[in-house]
Scaffold this motif. Structure first.
Motif, short mmCIF file in Angstrom:
data_model
loop_
_atom_site.label_atom_id
_atom_site.label_comp_id
_atom_site.label_asym_id
_atom_site.label_seq_id
_atom_site.Cartn_x
_atom_site.Cartn_y
_atom_site.Cartn_z
N LEU A 268 -98.95 -45.22 33.91
CA LEU A 268 -98.21 -44.14 34.67
C LEU A 268 -96.78 -44.35 34.49
CD1 LEU A 268 -98.98 -41.54 36.06
CD2 LEU A 268 -98.68 -42.91 38.28
N PHE A 269 -96.15 -43.26 34.24
CA PHE A 269 -94.65 -43.27 34.07
C PHE A 269 -93.98 -44.10 33.22
CE2 PHE A 269 -95.05 -41.77 38.64
CZ PHE A 269 -95.16 -40.40 38.36
N SER A 270 -94.83 -44.92 32.36
CA SER A 270 -94.07 -45.75 31.12
C SER A 270 -93.79 -45.16 29.88
CB SER A 270 -95.17 -46.70 30.77
OG SER A 270 -96.56 -46.05 30.14
N PHE B 211 -96.51 -34.18 37.17
CA PHE B 211 -96.80 -33.80 35.62
C PHE B 211 -95.36 -33.94 34.91
CE2 PHE B 211 -98.15 -30.46 32.69
CZ PHE B 211 -98.65 -31.23 31.80
N LEU B 212 -94.53 -33.37 35.69
CA LEU B 212 -92.71 -33.48 35.17
C LEU B 212 -92.66 -34.66 35.05
CD1 LEU B 212 -90.66 -31.62 33.69
CD2 LEU B 212 -89.81 -31.57 35.80
N ALA B 213 -92.75 -35.45 36.15
CA ALA B 213 -92.02 -37.08 36.13
C ALA B 213 -92.84 -37.70 35.09
CB ALA B 213 -92.57 -37.51 37.66
N GLN B 214 -94.10 -37.54 34.89
CA GLN B 214 -94.68 -38.27 33.87
C GLN B 214 -94.17 -38.04 32.22
OE1 GLN B 214 -96.77 -40.56 33.59
NE2 GLN B 214 -97.24 -40.43 31.41
N THR B 215 -93.88 -36.61 32.23
CA THR B 215 -93.11 -36.18 30.99
C THR B 215 -91.61 -36.82 30.83
OG1 THR B 215 -94.42 -34.14 31.01
CG2 THR B 215 -92.41 -34.19 29.52
N VAL B 216 -91.19 -36.66 31.76
CA VAL B 216 -89.55 -37.23 31.70
C VAL B 216 -89.50 -38.78 31.68
CG1 VAL B 216 -87.84 -37.66 33.15
CG2 VAL B 216 -88.76 -35.22 33.28
#
Length: 210
Positions: free
Chosen positions: A5-7, A117-122
C-alpha cells in the motif's frame, strides 16, 4: 512482485509525469474537499444533496487519476482495510442510533475510500526522492513519508506469521492476545528499522563531512 500500500511503482503514465509537489498539494486539498460539508450548519440531515454531489465529483476525479496512472487494478485489493475500518466505525455509531449510525458509517466509508484511492494513485506514481526534490522537505519528513508503505508491508508479514501460528482460532481471548502481540511486533520492527535508517543517514553525512 508483492504489492504494498502506498508504495512507488515505476512507469511513464500521465500521473507519473506530473510534478510531485503538485500531486501532493492536490491530494491535501482533495482530502479536505472530500470531507467538507458546506451545508452542515444549515441542514440537519447528514446525507443531503450537496454532500452526495460533492462526494460524486471527488469519486469521479479519483477514478480519472487512477486511469491516468495506468489503471493498476491489483492495487484495489490493498484498499480493503478501508471497509474494515468503515465497518467498525459504523458499528460504533449505531450504538447511539441505528439509522443515523448506519448513514454516518456508509458516508464515512465512501469518503475514506475516495481519499485512500487517490492517495494510492498519487503515492504509487510519486517516489520519495521526487517529493523531497519538489517540495524541498527536511529529511525527517521525507523519511516519515517513506515509512508509510513500510508499515503496511511489515503489518502484512506479521499478520501472516500470526495466522500460521494460530490457524482457524475463534477464541476471542486468543484473538485479542494475538492482536496485541501483532501490534507490539509491528512497533518493535518499525523502531528497529527507524534506528537502522538513522544510523545510515548519520554515516552518510559523516562521509560527506570527512
Amino acid at each position: 512482485m508483492e504489492l504494498t500500500l502506498f508504495s512507488y511503482r515505476r512507469g511513464n503514465s500521465v500521473m507519473h509525469r506530473i510534478n510531485a509537489g503538485i500531486k501532493i498539494l492536490f491530494l491535501i486539498a482533495f482530502s479536505f474537499f472530500v470531507f467538507w460539508n458546506p451545508s452542515s450548519n444549515q441542514d440537519d440531515s447528514l446525507v443531503n444533496k450537496t454532500v452526495l454531489i460533492n462526494l460524486s465529483v471527488c469519486f469521479f476525479i479519483s477514478w480519472i487519476c487512477f486511469f491516468l496512472a495506468g489503471a493498476n487494478w491489483k492495487c484495489l485489493v490493498l484498499l480493503r482495510f478501508v471497509f474494515v475500518i468503515g465497518l467498525l466505525v459504523t458499528v460504533l455509531k449505531m450504538t447511539d442510533s441505528v439509522k443515523d449510525g448506519l448513514a454516518y458509517g456508509l458516508l464515512y466509508t465512501a469518503r475514506f475510500f475516495t481519499t485512500a484511492f487517490l492517495a494510492q494513485t498519487v503515492f504509487e506514481t510519486t517516489s520519495i526522492i521526487q517529493i523531497q526534490d519538489s517540495l524541498h522537505l527536511p529529511k525527517i519528513i521525507t523519511l516519515s513519508i517513506n515509512f508509510i508503505p513500510q508499515i503496511f508491508y511489515e503489518w502484512n508479514k506479521i499478520k501472516l506469521a500470526s495466522k500460521a501460528r494460530r490457524p482457524g482460532t475463534k477464541n476471542p481471548v486468543k484473538i485479542a492476545g494475538a492482536f496485541l502481540f501483532e501490534i507490539q511486533a509491528l512497533f518493535l520492527t518499525m523502531l528497529s528499522k527507524a534506528e537502522n535508517v538513522r544510523r545510515a543517514v548519520e554515516n552518510r553525512e559523516a562521509k560527506f563531512i570527512a
